[in-house]
Design an enzyme around this catalytic site. Structure first.
Site, PDB file in Angstrom:
ATOM      1  N   GLU A 195       0.795  -1.242   0.000  1.00 23.27           N
ATOM      2  CA  GLU A 195       0.000   0.000   0.000  1.00 23.27           C
ATOM      3  C   GLU A 195       0.827   1.293   0.000  1.00 23.27           C
ATOM      4  O   GLU A 195       0.566   2.209   0.778  1.00 23.27           O
ATOM      5  CB  GLU A 195      -0.967  -0.003   1.185  1.00 23.27           C
ATOM      6  CG  GLU A 195      -1.902  -1.196   1.191  1.00 23.27           C
ATOM      7  CD  GLU A 195      -2.889  -1.205   2.363  1.00 23.27           C
ATOM      8  OE1 GLU A 195      -2.790  -0.325   3.237  1.00 23.27           O
ATOM      9  OE2 GLU A 195      -3.762  -2.079   2.392  1.00 23.27           O
ATOM     10  N   GLU A 313      -6.190 -10.901  -1.169  1.00 26.10           N
ATOM     11  CA  GLU A 313      -6.977 -10.699   0.063  1.00 26.10           C
ATOM     12  C   GLU A 313      -8.472 -10.706  -0.253  1.00 26.10           C
ATOM     13  O   GLU A 313      -9.225  -9.838   0.189  1.00 26.10           O
ATOM     14  CB  GLU A 313      -6.593  -9.376   0.732  1.00 26.10           C
ATOM     15  CG  GLU A 313      -5.101  -9.246   1.021  1.00 26.10           C
ATOM     16  CD  GLU A 313      -4.717  -8.014   1.830  1.00 26.10           C
ATOM     17  OE1 GLU A 313      -5.612  -7.308   2.337  1.00 26.10           O
ATOM     18  OE2 GLU A 313      -3.501  -7.768   1.961  1.00 26.10           O
TER      19      GLU A 313
HETATM   20  C1  XIL Z   1      -6.063  -6.419   8.460  1.00 23.31           C
HETATM   21  C2  XIL Z   1      -6.363  -7.590   9.375  1.00 23.31           C
HETATM   22  O1  XIL Z   1      -7.297  -8.425   8.733  1.00 23.31           O
HETATM   23  C3  XIL Z   1      -6.903  -7.100  10.684  1.00 23.31           C
HETATM   24  O2  XIL Z   1      -7.022  -8.173  11.605  1.00 23.31           O
HETATM   25  C4  XIL Z   1      -5.988  -6.024  11.287  1.00 23.31           C
HETATM   26  O3  XIL Z   1      -6.596  -5.495  12.442  1.00 23.31           O
HETATM   27  C5  XIL Z   1      -5.708  -4.927  10.280  1.00 23.31           C
HETATM   28  O4  XIL Z   1      -5.205  -5.488   9.087  1.00 23.31           O
HETATM   29  N1  XIL Z   1      -4.995  -4.788   3.783  1.00 23.31           N
HETATM   30  C6  XIL Z   1      -3.965  -5.583   4.198  1.00 23.31           C
HETATM   31  C7  XIL Z   1      -4.160  -6.469   5.367  1.00 23.31           C
HETATM   32  O5  XIL Z   1      -2.927  -5.633   3.528  1.00 23.31           O
HETATM   33  O6  XIL Z   1      -2.969  -6.681   6.088  1.00 23.31           O
HETATM   34  C8  XIL Z   1      -5.228  -5.953   6.292  1.00 23.31           C
HETATM   35  O7  XIL Z   1      -5.436  -6.906   7.308  1.00 23.31           O
HETATM   36  C9  XIL Z   1      -6.495  -5.689   5.517  1.00 23.31           C
HETATM   37  C10 XIL Z   1      -6.263  -4.668   4.446  1.00 23.31           C
END
Ligand code: XIL
Length: 407
Positions: A195, A313
């Site tokens: 990101e 994701e």
């Molecule tokens: C999220 C997790 O799912 C949560 O448990 C945590 O509190 C915050 O991070 N993008 C990403 C992930 O790259 O690492 C994130 O994961 C969700 C969005």
């Protein structure tokens, strides 16, 4: 896609999501093993149609060949983002349907490296050992992010001060080398940077106004280069040639950021001599955005430039908080069979698209397994139950699971 697909709306959307999970991420900064994220992620999502479905994770398998991972074996690995909780509670589902893993939180800097020189390997080790024992590979998520990075990383570092910047670089290098060294045997792709691209159409890189301490202290995107340099060198030092194909960049709303990401890849390659190998489409999708033709165009651009693509994701929210043009949180919904069917069709069309691109896509990973343990229960609206995954809160398969098996 009236309204929702517009750049400015999506930008607002993702900023709000970013704020929401930033807040929730703060709760993880002590890196409690087994936390799987903020404590608030459990206990929401009251089991629609839950009934007597097993909490043991046994679900209602209709036979050993009824496996999502096996069904897609000729296409790409099927991954799940998990924590220790999933190993304790959903191991049967995990072993049946998935053959690739990501640590949802355990490998991020704050949980795994809570104090300088102090590592808490417990949860990531457990997941890595499980993967090794089951012949699975892991995604290394993530070596550098503007979130879930502990305060010690930036302590005493001042923007514009060359010697303190060297301190930050040496901390980053130490961190990357330690994590890569421990998991190099079982990780087949690394989210080296997560990101780094701005949501603002007028900017390429996320800066301090979008919460990037990395950009703020380096005063530029130069930190991205150092992360890839250290990651590349750490793998190559272990075994020459072993970094090839493994260095990824991971991002959300990628269809809006393709050109900016390719600009960053060009800069890394041509100005800094670093070859990134692929891009992760986070793919936190809604029922109607992004469209599959926009996704296809984005895949095509990365393919034409020589990059691999992974779906890193995946989840599909049932909410549509932008239908009016500004962020208005949708009211809480119940997952009716009709809504579940709409979601199942969306998953089916996404998987149809993924299969059409199987030569390009290196893995498809869901951001969780069951609705009761989704980060979307706390983002963008804290405490609002969402239903974005293949299994419901009672750990029974949803229509979406049937839909992606139906081809
Ligand atoms: C999220 C997790 O799912 C949560 O448990 C945590 O509190 C915050 O991070 N993008 C990403 C992930 O790259 O690492 C994130 O994961 C969700 C969005």
């Amino acid at each position: 896609m009236p309204g929702l697909g517009s750049t400015s709306l999506r930008s607002k959307h993702v900023r709000l999501i970013a704020v929401a999970y930033f807040v929730s991420a703060a709760g993880c900064s002590t890196g409690t093993p087994n936390s799987g994220g903020s404590a608030g992620e459990s206990g929401v999502g009251g089991a629609p149609g839950g009934g007597a479905a097993a909490a043991s994770g046994s679900a209602d398998a209709s036979g050993p060949s009824d496996s999502v991972a096996q069904k897609y074996a000729g296409d790409f690995p099927i991954g799940a983002a998990i924590g220790g909780w999933h190993l304790d509670n959903l191991s049967a589902i995990l072993e049946r349907d998935f053959n690739h893993l990501t640590c949802e939180n355990a490998m991020k800097t704050a949980p795994i490296h809570p104090a300088e020189g102090t590592f808490d390997w417990a949860e990531a080790d457990r997941i890595a050992d499980y993967a090794r024992a089951h012949g699975m590979k892991l995604t290394g998520h993530t070596l550098l992010w503007h979130q879930q990075t502990p305060a010690w990383m930036f302590a005493g570092v001042t923007a514009g001060d060359a010697s303190s910047l060297e301190l930050l670089k040496s901390r980053l290098k130490t961190h990357i080398e330690a994590v890569m060294d421990r998991y190099a045997d079982v990780v087949d792709n690394w989210d080296v940077v997560n990101e780094a691209i701005s949501d603002d159409p007028k900017k390429i890189y996320r800066d301090a106004s979008e919460m990037s301490k990395w950009y703020e202290l380096f005063g530029s995107e130069e930190y991205v280069y150092w992360a890839y340099r250290y990651a590349h060198d750490a793998l190559e030092a272990k075994s020459a040639g072993s970094s090839r194909g493994k260095l990824y960049y991971n991002e959300y709303t990628v269809t809006l950021k393709v050109d900016k990401i390719l600009t960053m890849f060009d800069w890394l390659k041509n100005a800094r001599g670093i070859q990134v190998h692929g891009v992760g489409f986070q793919s936190h999708e809604s029922l109607r955005w992004p469209g599959t033709s926009d996704l296809q165009s984005a895949f095509d651009k990365f393919a034409a430039a020589g990059y691999q693509v992974k779906i890193s994701e995946l989840d599909v929210t049932v909410y549509d908080d932008y239908s009016t043009g500004t962020f208005v949180p949708s009211p809480v919904v119940v997952l009716t069979p009709e809504l579940e069917a709409t979601q199942a069709r969306r998953f089916q069309s996404l998987f149809d698209l993924y299969r059409q691109n199987k030569g390009l896509i290196t893995s498809v990973t869901f951001w969780g397994i069951s609705d009761d343990r989704s980060w979307l229960n706390n983002a963008p609206v804290p405490g609002r139950a969402d239903y974005p995954l293949l299994y419901n809160a009672a750990h029974a398969p949803k229509q979406a699971r049937g839909a992606i098996m139906n081809f």
